[in-house]
Design a protein around this motif. Structure first.
Motif, PDB file in Angstrom:
ATOM      1  N   TYR A 212       0.838  -1.209   0.000  1.00 12.07           N
ATOM      2  CA  TYR A 212       0.000   0.000   0.000  1.00 12.07           C
ATOM      3  C   TYR A 212       0.870   1.256   0.000  1.00 12.07           C
ATOM      4  CZ  TYR A 212      -4.001   2.943   1.409  1.00 12.07           C
ATOM      5  OH  TYR A 212      -5.000   3.888   1.467  1.00 12.07           O
ATOM      6  N   PHE A 213       1.984   1.204   0.728  1.00 14.52           N
ATOM      7  CA  PHE A 213       2.922   2.326   0.767  1.00 14.52           C
ATOM      8  C   PHE A 213       3.508   2.583  -0.623  1.00 14.52           C
ATOM      9  CE2 PHE A 213       7.354   3.707   1.000  1.00 14.52           C
ATOM     10  CZ  PHE A 213       7.243   4.893   1.721  1.00 14.52           C
ATOM     11  N   PHE A 214       3.919   1.520  -1.322  1.00 16.42           N
ATOM     12  CA  PHE A 214       4.544   1.692  -2.632  1.00 16.42           C
ATOM     13  C   PHE A 214       3.558   2.243  -3.667  1.00 16.42           C
ATOM     14  CE2 PHE A 214       8.150  -1.044  -1.307  1.00 16.42           C
ATOM     15  CZ  PHE A 214       9.178  -0.266  -1.814  1.00 16.42           C
ATOM     16  N   VAL A 215       2.287   1.857  -3.565  1.00 21.26           N
ATOM     17  CA  VAL A 215       1.282   2.407  -4.488  1.00 21.26           C
ATOM     18  C   VAL A 215       1.206   3.920  -4.336  1.00 21.26           C
ATOM     19  CG1 VAL A 215      -1.181   2.554  -4.972  1.00 21.26           C
ATOM     20  CG2 VAL A 215      -0.122   0.334  -4.660  1.00 21.26           C
ATOM     21  N   HIS A 216       1.096   4.390  -3.095  1.00 23.87           N
ATOM     22  CA  HIS A 216       0.977   5.829  -2.869  1.00 23.87           C
ATOM     23  C   HIS A 216       2.296   6.550  -3.142  1.00 23.87           C
ATOM     24  CE1 HIS A 216      -3.103   6.286  -1.416  1.00 23.87           C
ATOM     25  NE2 HIS A 216      -2.962   5.163  -0.742  1.00 23.87           N
ATOM     26  N   LEU A 217       3.406   5.903  -2.877  1.00 20.99           N
ATOM     27  CA  LEU A 217       4.705   6.515  -3.160  1.00 20.99           C
ATOM     28  C   LEU A 217       4.833   6.818  -4.649  1.00 20.99           C
ATOM     29  CD1 LEU A 217       7.530   7.302  -2.016  1.00 20.99           C
ATOM     30  CD2 LEU A 217       8.266   4.974  -2.608  1.00 20.99           C
ATOM     31  N   GLY A 218       4.490   5.841  -5.486  1.00 24.22           N
ATOM     32  CA  GLY A 218       4.604   6.044  -6.929  1.00 24.22           C
ATOM     33  C   GLY A 218       3.568   6.993  -7.487  1.00 24.22           C
ATOM     34  N   SER A 359      11.824  10.452 -15.855  1.00 23.94           N
ATOM     35  CA  SER A 359      12.419   9.771 -14.704  1.00 23.94           C
ATOM     36  C   SER A 359      11.392   9.587 -13.592  1.00 23.94           C
ATOM     37  CB  SER A 359      13.619  10.564 -14.190  1.00 23.94           C
ATOM     38  OG  SER A 359      13.234  11.871 -13.778  1.00 23.94           O
ATOM     39  N   VAL A 360      10.493  10.557 -13.439  1.00 26.10           N
ATOM     40  CA  VAL A 360       9.434  10.435 -12.432  1.00 26.10           C
ATOM     41  C   VAL A 360       8.491   9.293 -12.800  1.00 26.10           C
ATOM     42  CG1 VAL A 360       7.502  11.602 -11.322  1.00 26.10           C
ATOM     43  CG2 VAL A 360       9.565  12.885 -11.862  1.00 26.10           C
ATOM     44  N   SER A 361       8.117   9.197 -14.063  1.00 24.60           N
ATOM     45  CA  SER A 361       7.232   8.120 -14.509  1.00 24.60           C
ATOM     46  C   SER A 361       7.889   6.758 -14.346  1.00 24.60           C
ATOM     47  CB  SER A 361       6.841   8.330 -15.974  1.00 24.60           C
ATOM     48  OG  SER A 361       5.998   9.444 -16.109  1.00 24.60           O
ATOM     49  N   MET A 362       9.190   6.703 -14.619  1.00 24.62           N
ATOM     50  CA  MET A 362       9.914   5.447 -14.422  1.00 24.62           C
ATOM     51  C   MET A 362       9.917   5.053 -12.945  1.00 24.62           C
ATOM     52  SD  MET A 362      11.679   2.911 -15.635  1.00 24.62           S
ATOM     53  CE  MET A 362      12.181   3.414 -17.292  1.00 24.62           C
ATOM     54  N   PHE A 363      10.134   6.031 -12.074  1.00 25.46           N
ATOM     55  CA  PHE A 363      10.098   5.787 -10.632  1.00 25.46           C
ATOM     56  C   PHE A 363       8.718   5.267 -10.219  1.00 25.46           C
ATOM     57  CE2 PHE A 363       9.031   7.459  -6.384  1.00 25.46           C
ATOM     58  CZ  PHE A 363      10.014   6.833  -5.617  1.00 25.46           C
ATOM     59  N   THR A 364       7.667   5.874 -10.749  1.00 29.44           N
ATOM     60  CA  THR A 364       6.305   5.445 -10.445  1.00 29.44           C
ATOM     61  C   THR A 364       6.068   4.018 -10.908  1.00 29.44           C
ATOM     62  OG1 THR A 364       5.452   7.700 -10.594  1.00 29.44           O
ATOM     63  CG2 THR A 364       3.858   5.917 -10.855  1.00 29.44           C
ATOM     64  N   ALA A 365       6.517   3.688 -12.114  1.00 32.48           N
ATOM     65  CA  ALA A 365       6.327   2.333 -12.640  1.00 32.48           C
ATOM     66  C   ALA A 365       7.038   1.297 -11.776  1.00 32.48           C
ATOM     67  CB  ALA A 365       6.835   2.262 -14.081  1.00 32.48           C
ATOM     68  N   VAL A 366       8.252   1.622 -11.330  1.00 37.91           N
ATOM     69  CA  VAL A 366       9.006   0.701 -10.472  1.00 37.91           C
ATOM     70  C   VAL A 366       8.278   0.500  -9.137  1.00 37.91           C
ATOM     71  CG1 VAL A 366      11.154   0.419  -9.160  1.00 37.91           C
ATOM     72  CG2 VAL A 366      11.231   1.199 -11.532  1.00 37.91           C
ATOM     73  N   CYS A 367       7.756   1.604  -8.564  1.00 37.66           N
ATOM     74  CA  CYS A 367       7.020   1.505  -7.296  1.00 37.66           C
ATOM     75  C   CYS A 367       5.778   0.626  -7.446  1.00 37.66           C
ATOM     76  CB  CYS A 367       6.615   2.893  -6.813  1.00 37.66           C
ATOM     77  SG  CYS A 367       7.973   3.900  -6.183  1.00 37.66           S
ATOM     78  N   LEU A 368       5.066   0.785  -8.549  1.00 33.97           N
ATOM     79  CA  LEU A 368       3.857  -0.015  -8.775  1.00 33.97           C
ATOM     80  C   LEU A 368       4.206  -1.483  -8.991  1.00 33.97           C
ATOM     81  CD1 LEU A 368       1.821   2.379 -11.098  1.00 33.97           C
ATOM     82  CD2 LEU A 368       1.470   1.961  -8.666  1.00 33.97           C
ATOM     83  N   ALA A 369       5.316  -1.741  -9.675  1.00 25.95           N
ATOM     84  CA  ALA A 369       5.752  -3.123  -9.865  1.00 25.95           C
ATOM     85  C   ALA A 369       6.112  -3.768  -8.524  1.00 25.95           C
ATOM     86  CB  ALA A 369       6.946  -3.168 -10.822  1.00 25.95           C
ATOM     87  N   CYS A 370       6.811  -3.005  -7.671  1.00 24.72           N
ATOM     88  CA  CYS A 370       7.142  -3.513  -6.334  1.00 24.72           C
ATOM     89  C   CYS A 370       5.876  -3.787  -5.537  1.00 24.72           C
ATOM     90  CB  CYS A 370       8.010  -2.503  -5.589  1.00 24.72           C
ATOM     91  SG  CYS A 370       9.687  -2.320  -6.239  1.00 24.72           S
ATOM     92  N   SER A 371       4.906  -2.882  -5.643  1.00 29.64           N
ATOM     93  CA  SER A 371       3.654  -3.050  -4.921  1.00 29.64           C
ATOM     94  C   SER A 371       2.932  -4.324  -5.353  1.00 29.64           C
ATOM     95  CB  SER A 371       2.747  -1.835  -5.153  1.00 29.64           C
ATOM     96  OG  SER A 371       1.497  -2.007  -4.520  1.00 29.64           O
ATOM     97  N   LEU A 372       2.855  -4.557  -6.653  1.00 29.67           N
ATOM     98  CA  LEU A 372       2.173  -5.740  -7.159  1.00 29.67           C
ATOM     99  C   LEU A 372       2.857  -7.012  -6.672  1.00 29.67           C
ATOM    100  CD1 LEU A 372       0.112  -7.188  -8.921  1.00 29.67           C
ATOM    101  CD2 LEU A 372       1.621  -6.805 -10.888  1.00 29.67           C
TER     102      LEU A 372
END
Length: 394
Positions: A212-218, A359-372
């Motif tokens: 849940y943290f990683f979803v909101h972080l990204g 770079s921000v979008s890439m960071f968001t994608a990585v966070c969402l992948a970690c969350s999943l």
């Protein structure tokens, strides 16, 4: 049941609107109180600070009290403190009243999330959660326009309107919501810290909150610098950027209303996996879109997906331990606020140092992948799917 769904929608709407309310008023309040731009943002920060800090206390306390009484006290205090903002005579009194409003919201909002599983039959829980989240989504779309429209007469009018309406909601809740005395098991923890122990010691709970943290972080990182990217890339003025944000809110509203129907069609694990993968792909492609109209459509699509997924996530969190739902809801609020703060900080560094919004979008994608991955590894999705199947089979 229908009147309670409407009530919870409106409670989350006024709380969400109050969060966004002050944004269009900042220039007016800055002139009214004679303060610099550097500290004007504190009038927003005071609210979120109060909400974040006291959410950690409000949840465990409410698990030992009647949730109806906590909801009524929180909503009444929220109404009074918001009205007082309209009477602020200087910067510091405004910050004080905003802090009190944030503290009141910390006691109110978690009761909505914790009350729904207690008041609604299992078949209607996902729908009720979706409608309540739709209140927040609607406030995201309409909060700024409402604040701007009401402030045309007087900067105090938005605060008095939201405060007065919240007081009416408190009166309605007194008659519509049944008593919800605590249902703690014998030997259940009674102190604030002890009520967090079942969450800290459970691998499933730790994993769910981390996901849940990683979803909101990204997602907060991508949202924080959306306005700057729209200005840099498409040279949009502030009002045009506001229209983009309106599309986000409308998409979020649509998704939250559709969430229960999607969950009936797909299993929780399938919904989470499909939604997250689509989000990851959308964020990776977004920085390279050359048309502002396509960007609006893309963000409408992205926030529709988020609107579908967030009620599912809230349901997963509430399923972790039914005896401490207030604690869970409050910890979720603090987790969201912490992730939002860090997301904006990371986004600022990435945008300035590396390839702008890409770079921000890439960071968001990585966070969402970690969350999943964490959601899948925690086992909470499997447990929720098995629970849904057993109810359907029964």
């Amino acid at each position: 049941m229908n009147k309670m769904i409407v009530l919870f929608f409106l409670v989350m709407f006024v709380i969400g609107t109050d969060t966004f309310l002050i944004s269009p008023l900042l220039p007016t309040l800055q002139n009214e109180f004679g303060i610099s731009t550097e500290i004007a943002g504190w009038m927003i920060g005071a609210y979120t600070l109060g909400s974040a800090l006291f959410a950690l206390i409000a949840g465990p306390l409410s698990d030992g009290w009647d949730r109806k009484k906590v909801l009524l006290c929180g909503l009444t205090s929220f109404a009074i403190s918001t009205c007082l903002c309209g009477f602020a005579v200087d910067f510091w009194t405004m910050c004080l009243f905003r802090l009190l409003a944030g503290i009141s919201a910390a006691f109110t909002a978690p009761q909505v999330w914790a009350s729904i599983p207690a008041l609604f039959p299992p078949a209607k829980i996902s729908k009720a959660l979706g409608v309540a989240y739709a209140g927040l989504a609607a406030s995201q779309a309409l909060g700024v326009p409402i604040g701007s429209l009401l402030a045309a007469g007087s900067w105090s009018l938005p605060f008095w309107t939201i405060g007065g309406f919240s007081l009416l909601l408190a009166i309605f809740a007194a008659f519509a919501v049944p008593a919800m005395p605590p249902k703690l098991q014998q030997g259940a923890p009674t102190s604030i810290l002890q009520r967090y122990v079942p969450l800290v010691t459970s691998g499933k709970a730790r994993g769910t909150f981390l996901a849940y943290f990683f979803v909101h972080l990204g997602s907060s990182a991508a949202f924080a610098f959306l306005g700057k990217w729209m200005t840099d890339r498409f040279h949009l003025p502030i009002d045009e950027t506001g229209y983009v944000i309106l599309f986000l809110g409308l998409g979020n509203l649509l998704g939250s209303l559709c969430s229960p129907y999607v969950l009936k069609w797909l299993k929780p694990a399938q919904t989470m996996a499909a939604g997250m993968l689509l989000l990851i792909a959308s964020y990776l492609v977004l920085p390279y879109v050359s048309s502002v109209f396509v960007v609006k459509g893309a963000y409408f699509f992205i926030f529709t997906l988020l609107g579908i997924l967030f009620p599912l996530m809230v349901g997963l969190l509430n399923s972790l331990n039914p005896t401490i739902r207030g604690t869970i809801s409050s910890l979720a609020t603090s987790t969201m606020n912490a992730a939002t703060t860090l997301g904006a900080w990371f986004a600022g560094m990435l945008y300035a140092v590396w390839n702008g919004y890409a770079s921000v979008s890439m960071f968001t994608a990585v966070c969402l992948a970690c969350s999943l991955l964490i959601f899948l590894a925690s086992g909470v999705l499997t447990a929720q799917t098995e629970k849904a199947e057993s109810k359907a089979g029964g």
